[in-house]
Write a protein that holds these residues in place. Sequence first.
Motif, PDB file in Angstrom:
ATOM      1  N   GLN A  73       4.411  -1.908   5.093  1.00 13.65           N
ATOM      2  CA  GLN A  73       3.906  -0.386   4.985  1.00 13.65           C
ATOM      3  C   GLN A  73       4.972   0.514   5.729  1.00 13.65           C
ATOM      4  O   GLN A  73       5.647   0.081   6.522  1.00 13.65           O
ATOM      5  CB  GLN A  73       2.636  -0.171   5.583  1.00 13.65           C
ATOM      6  CG  GLN A  73       1.532  -0.940   4.745  1.00 13.65           C
ATOM      7  CD  GLN A  73       1.156  -0.449   3.607  1.00 13.65           C
ATOM      8  OE1 GLN A  73       1.402   0.812   3.378  1.00 13.65           O
ATOM      9  NE2 GLN A  73       0.678  -1.232   2.529  1.00 13.65           N
ATOM     10  N   TRP A  74       5.402   1.498   5.337  1.00 14.20           N
ATOM     11  CA  TRP A  74       6.177   2.552   5.853  1.00 14.20           C
ATOM     12  C   TRP A  74       5.277   3.222   7.180  1.00 14.20           C
ATOM     13  O   TRP A  74       3.950   3.342   6.924  1.00 14.20           O
ATOM     14  CB  TRP A  74       6.518   3.614   4.917  1.00 14.20           C
ATOM     15  CG  TRP A  74       7.821   3.139   3.901  1.00 14.20           C
ATOM     16  CD1 TRP A  74       7.616   2.318   3.041  1.00 14.20           C
ATOM     17  CD2 TRP A  74       8.941   3.589   3.800  1.00 14.20           C
ATOM     18  NE1 TRP A  74       8.545   1.925   2.300  1.00 14.20           N
ATOM     19  CE2 TRP A  74       9.628   2.712   3.036  1.00 14.20           C
ATOM     20  CE3 TRP A  74       9.774   4.271   4.690  1.00 14.20           C
ATOM     21  CZ2 TRP A  74      11.302   3.078   2.778  1.00 14.20           C
ATOM     22  CZ3 TRP A  74      10.962   4.682   4.559  1.00 14.20           C
ATOM     23  CH2 TRP A  74      11.752   4.026   3.608  1.00 14.20           C
ATOM     24  N   THR A  75       6.091   3.586   8.026  1.00 11.13           N
ATOM     25  CA  THR A  75       5.597   4.494   8.881  1.00 11.13           C
ATOM     26  C   THR A  75       5.815   6.045   8.976  1.00 11.13           C
ATOM     27  O   THR A  75       7.070   6.081   8.525  1.00 11.13           O
ATOM     28  CB  THR A  75       6.274   4.167  10.573  1.00 11.13           C
ATOM     29  OG1 THR A  75       5.627   2.729  11.044  1.00 11.13           O
ATOM     30  CG2 THR A  75       5.570   4.979  11.809  1.00 11.13           C
ATOM     31  N   ARG A  76       5.051   6.852   8.768  1.00 11.48           N
ATOM     32  CA  ARG A  76       5.430   8.252   8.159  1.00 11.48           C
ATOM     33  C   ARG A  76       5.175   8.951   9.575  1.00 11.48           C
ATOM     34  O   ARG A  76       4.094   9.041   9.957  1.00 11.48           O
ATOM     35  CB  ARG A  76       4.482   8.747   7.222  1.00 11.48           C
ATOM     36  CG  ARG A  76       4.904   7.741   5.774  1.00 11.48           C
ATOM     37  CD  ARG A  76       3.800   9.044   4.681  1.00 11.48           C
ATOM     38  NE  ARG A  76       2.383   8.681   5.147  1.00 11.48           N
ATOM     39  CZ  ARG A  76       1.580   9.687   4.724  1.00 11.48           C
ATOM     40  NH1 ARG A  76       1.953  10.512   3.711  1.00 11.48           N
ATOM     41  NH2 ARG A  76       0.342   9.781   4.893  1.00 11.48           N
ATOM     42  N   LEU A  77       6.006   9.818   9.748  1.00  9.53           N
ATOM     43  CA  LEU A  77       6.031  10.826  10.884  1.00  9.53           C
ATOM     44  C   LEU A  77       5.590  12.396  10.398  1.00  9.53           C
ATOM     45  O   LEU A  77       4.916  13.221  10.971  1.00  9.53           O
ATOM     46  CB  LEU A  77       7.166  11.171  11.704  1.00  9.53           C
ATOM     47  CG  LEU A  77       7.930   9.921  12.334  1.00  9.53           C
ATOM     48  CD1 LEU A  77       9.339  10.179  12.811  1.00  9.53           C
ATOM     49  CD2 LEU A  77       7.056   9.114  13.160  1.00  9.53           C
ATOM     50  N   ARG A  81       9.484  -1.612  11.139  1.00 10.49           N
ATOM     51  CA  ARG A  81       9.119  -0.928   9.895  1.00 10.49           C
ATOM     52  C   ARG A  81       9.897  -0.029   9.487  1.00 10.49           C
ATOM     53  O   ARG A  81      10.415   0.912  10.555  1.00 10.49           O
ATOM     54  CB  ARG A  81       7.801  -0.499   9.915  1.00 10.49           C
ATOM     55  CG  ARG A  81       6.586  -1.909   9.795  1.00 10.49           C
ATOM     56  CD  ARG A  81       5.104  -1.217   9.508  1.00 10.49           C
ATOM     57  NE  ARG A  81       4.420  -2.795   9.628  1.00 10.49           N
ATOM     58  CZ  ARG A  81       3.071  -2.335   9.654  1.00 10.49           C
ATOM     59  NH1 ARG A  81       2.421  -1.175   9.048  1.00 10.49           N
ATOM     60  NH2 ARG A  81       2.295  -3.507   9.401  1.00 10.49           N
ATOM     61  N   PRO A  82      10.046   0.293   8.386  1.00  9.11           N
ATOM     62  CA  PRO A  82      10.998   1.843   8.155  1.00  9.11           C
ATOM     63  C   PRO A  82       9.948   2.920   8.353  1.00  9.11           C
ATOM     64  O   PRO A  82       8.874   3.040   8.377  1.00  9.11           O
ATOM     65  CB  PRO A  82      11.250   1.576   6.416  1.00  9.11           C
ATOM     66  CG  PRO A  82      10.157   0.684   5.976  1.00  9.11           C
ATOM     67  CD  PRO A  82       9.796  -0.183   6.987  1.00  9.11           C
ATOM     68  N   GLY A  88      18.513  -2.322   5.952  1.00  9.07           N
ATOM     69  CA  GLY A  88      18.306  -2.301   7.491  1.00  9.07           C
ATOM     70  C   GLY A  88      18.407  -0.817   7.951  1.00  9.07           C
ATOM     71  O   GLY A  88      17.955  -0.895   9.212  1.00  9.07           O
ATOM     72  N   TYR A  89      18.643   0.166   7.238  1.00  5.52           N
ATOM     73  CA  TYR A  89      18.214   1.504   7.885  1.00  5.52           C
ATOM     74  C   TYR A  89      16.763   1.675   7.896  1.00  5.52           C
ATOM     75  O   TYR A  89      16.063   1.441   7.337  1.00  5.52           O
ATOM     76  CB  TYR A  89      18.757   2.527   6.883  1.00  5.52           C
ATOM     77  CG  TYR A  89      20.074   2.689   6.732  1.00  5.52           C
ATOM     78  CD1 TYR A  89      20.846   3.712   7.532  1.00  5.52           C
ATOM     79  CD2 TYR A  89      20.956   2.075   5.917  1.00  5.52           C
ATOM     80  CE1 TYR A  89      22.234   4.030   7.732  1.00  5.52           C
ATOM     81  CE2 TYR A  89      22.321   2.258   5.798  1.00  5.52           C
ATOM     82  CZ  TYR A  89      23.024   3.306   6.619  1.00  5.52           C
ATOM     83  OH  TYR A  89      24.339   3.492   6.503  1.00  5.52           O
ATOM     84  N   GLN A  90      16.499   1.938   9.376  1.00 11.58           N
ATOM     85  CA  GLN A  90      15.097   2.008   9.772  1.00 11.58           C
ATOM     86  C   GLN A  90      14.463   3.476   9.942  1.00 11.58           C
ATOM     87  O   GLN A  90      13.354   3.520   9.439  1.00 11.58           O
ATOM     88  CB  GLN A  90      14.875   1.496  11.184  1.00 11.58           C
ATOM     89  CG  GLN A  90      13.377   1.376  11.540  1.00 11.58           C
ATOM     90  CD  GLN A  90      12.954   0.417  13.114  1.00 11.58           C
ATOM     91  OE1 GLN A  90      14.237   0.211  13.747  1.00 11.58           O
ATOM     92  NE2 GLN A  90      11.939   0.269  13.401  1.00 11.58           N
TER      93      GLN A  90
END
Length: 207
Positions: free
Chosen positions: A137-141, A164-165, A90-92
């Motif tokens: 899918q991950w969200t990448r910054l 999404r993480p 649950g860590y986002q």
Amino acid sequence: QDPKLGRYYWQSLTQFLRRELTMKFGGEQKGAEKAAQIIRSIDDATERTMDLMANPARDRFDFKGLVLGHVQSGKTANFTALMAKAADSGYQLIVVLAGIHNVLREQTQFRVDKELTGCKDNIETDDRYVEHAADRQWTRLTSYFNEFDANDVERFDKHAASQRPILAVAKKGVPILEKLVNYFESTSEELRSKVPILIIDDEADQA
């Protein structure tokens, strides 16, 4: 782990490592046992760390910890596995502080993308990447070529609401960290309070 999420990211990483390590250590007959041994070691080590971390479902928490590892002892593999389990729990938002040099940050981004997010940044490589379903899918910054630019990503409140993480791999430098903080603070405190964050300092003895 959050029962709604299960162990998806850890299982995806496990399957990826099993395939890669089996090939690395000689194929199905010779490599499978060695691969299983390494995966068990990573699983055990990260499970002990997870047991000491705060439940991300809590309204407020501020836990700190230190993990020591020898040079070339598999630290990146361990914290990548920890990130997978943290996302399952649950860590986002996960922020990795990858030293003070561009080359180390790029190496860390490449490794984490290959084993965790599955995102490939037009890099010429024969390396295989982990694969995820569209809704996982991950969200990448950040990416291999771009550390962070708020103009290149959508507003944080939209990412936070997606569930999404979210991943950022950044150097430990004042300018880039100020950009990230300002980006996170661009949304309301109420929304930020609902986004559990894990910060991993890959080079805790630097800066």
